[in-house]
Write a protein that holds these residues in place. Structure first.
Motif, short mmCIF file in Angstrom:
data_model
loop_
_atom_site.label_atom_id
_atom_site.label_comp_id
_atom_site.label_asym_id
_atom_site.label_seq_id
_atom_site.Cartn_x
_atom_site.Cartn_y
_atom_site.Cartn_z
N UNK A 47 8.68 -0.60 7.59
CA UNK A 47 9.52 0.40 6.93
C UNK A 47 8.73 1.70 6.84
N UNK A 48 8.74 2.50 7.93
CA UNK A 48 7.93 3.73 7.97
C UNK A 48 8.25 4.71 6.84
N UNK A 49 9.46 4.63 6.28
CA UNK A 49 9.85 5.57 5.23
C UNK A 49 9.34 5.13 3.85
N UNK A 50 8.69 3.96 3.81
CA UNK A 50 8.15 3.48 2.54
C UNK A 50 6.99 4.39 2.12
N UNK A 51 7.19 5.14 1.05
CA UNK A 51 6.18 6.10 0.63
C UNK A 51 6.10 6.23 -0.87
N UNK A 52 6.11 7.47 -1.32
CA UNK A 52 5.94 7.75 -2.75
C UNK A 52 7.01 7.07 -3.59
N UNK A 53 8.26 7.18 -3.17
CA UNK A 53 9.36 6.58 -3.93
C UNK A 53 9.20 5.07 -4.03
N UNK A 54 8.81 4.45 -2.92
CA UNK A 54 8.61 3.00 -2.93
C UNK A 54 7.48 2.58 -3.85
N UNK A 55 6.38 3.31 -3.82
CA UNK A 55 5.24 2.98 -4.67
C UNK A 55 5.60 3.17 -6.14
N UNK A 56 6.34 4.25 -6.44
CA UNK A 56 6.77 4.49 -7.82
C UNK A 56 7.67 3.35 -8.31
N UNK A 57 8.62 2.95 -7.47
CA UNK A 57 9.51 1.85 -7.84
C UNK A 57 8.77 0.54 -8.02
#
Length: 334
Positions: A47-57
């Motif tokens: 999931x290349x779009x896994x970034x800041x939002x994913x880490x926050x969640x």
């Protein structure tokens, strides 16, 4: 006759020996941390779009369970187990949400203190019953889980209540850098402020001592009963913090206990804490919680049946227990 002075090479070798010894003693936790980074890289790959939002969640979802795992770990280290962690979380969550509903922001500080004292009391009651009745703690805490869960439903029959704005802001968002979630900062500050001083004190030594061998601890002058009650009280304190984190992250109180009790036991086992007591720490269970949550996230990205996450957790636990048993057998033979 004086002892020979150590050579320069010997002095230089001591830090290396200390580091090697520390790495050997914490090999399981270090391996778990390495596995987490591998898993994180795998998550980014699928999931290349896994970034800041994913880490926050991830941080927000992990916080209550991580605190529940810490609560369980403290008790397991002392040679016990508490099956009422989830129920205590529910009770403290609904109490905090009910008391904060429609009240001034400043009143929230009073509510937090009251809830933390309530958590200490609930844990102390569990520990006192275990010590006084001498009934196995798994039976006592299972029974008390119904008491605390029923009390939560008496306070709030359906999800509701509210949360102080400052409490929500404490766990939502980032701290300084967008890659550093506030939830993770709060988690590590709580553990550092409460556990580290205890771990390095006589009380911490007593907790590990009664978990390793109660009779030997007693003969060494440790008050086994009092120390066990304190261990359960600390577990109740961390459970209350977990309940507060639930209220903070969702903005409401939830009267029905989630799967936090069983998942906390799973995290403790995966985190390298011996269920026999007397061995382990708190970093391992915290990392284990993150790993288990990330595995579930990866299964969602791979469009797999999320129920398989439960199966995978069971398989992982069986593997960990088997490996732990083999290591203990090998250590005993050695």
């Amino acid at each position: 006759m004086t002892a020979a002075s150590p050579t320069v090479d010997q002095v230089r070798a001591r830090p290396a020996e200390a580091i090697t010894d520390w790495a050997r003693r914490n090999a399981w936790t270090l391996g778990l941390i390495a596995f987490f980074f591998v898993l994180l890289a795998f998550t980014r790959a699928i999931q290349p779009t896994y970034g800041v939002t994913g880490v926050q969640g991830l941080a927000i979802s992990v916080l209550p369970l991580a605190l529940a795992a810490v609560a369980q770990a403290v008790i397991v280290i002392a040679g016990g187990i508490d099956l009422s962690i989830g129920a205590m979380m529910a009770l403290t969550s609904v109490v905090s949400a009910t008391l904060m509903m429609g009240r001034p922001e400043e009143f929230g500080f009073v509510v937090v203190v009251v809830v933390l004292l309530l958590g200490l009391l609930l844990g102390a009651v569990n520990g006192s019953l275990v010590v006084i009745t001498r009934v196995p703690d798994i039976i006592v805490t299972l029974a008390m889980s119904f008491v605390w869960a029923g009390s939560a439903l008496l306070v709030l029959r359906t999800p509701g209540g509210g949360s102080a704005k400052w409490l929500r802001e404490l766990v939502l968002g980032s701290f300084g850098n967008e890659w550093i979630p506030k939830a993770f900062v709060v988690l590590f500050v709580i553990v550092a402020v409460i556990w580290l001083p205890i771990r390095r004190s006589r009380l911490g030594l007593s907790l590990y001592a009664i978990g390793s061998h109660q009779l030997a601890a007693f003969r060494s002058g440790v008050s086994v009963g009092r120390t066990k009650i304190i261990a359960y009280a600390l577990g109740g304190l961390f459970a209350a913090l977990a309940g507060l984190s639930l209220t903070a992250s969702t903005g409401i109180g939830t009267p029905v206990p989630g799967p936090y009790t069983l998942l906390s036991v799973a995290a403790v086992v995966l985190g390298g804490v011996s269920l026999a007591g007397g061995r382990g720490g708190l970093v391992g269970p915290i990392v284990a919680v993150i790993v288990l949550s990330l595995i579930r996230t990866d299964m969602t990205f791979l469009r797999m049946n999320t129920n398989l996450a439960v199966v995978s957790q069971g398989v992982i636990l069986i593997g960990v227990v088997m490996i732990g048993s083999l290591l203990e057998l090998r250590r005993a033979r050695g």
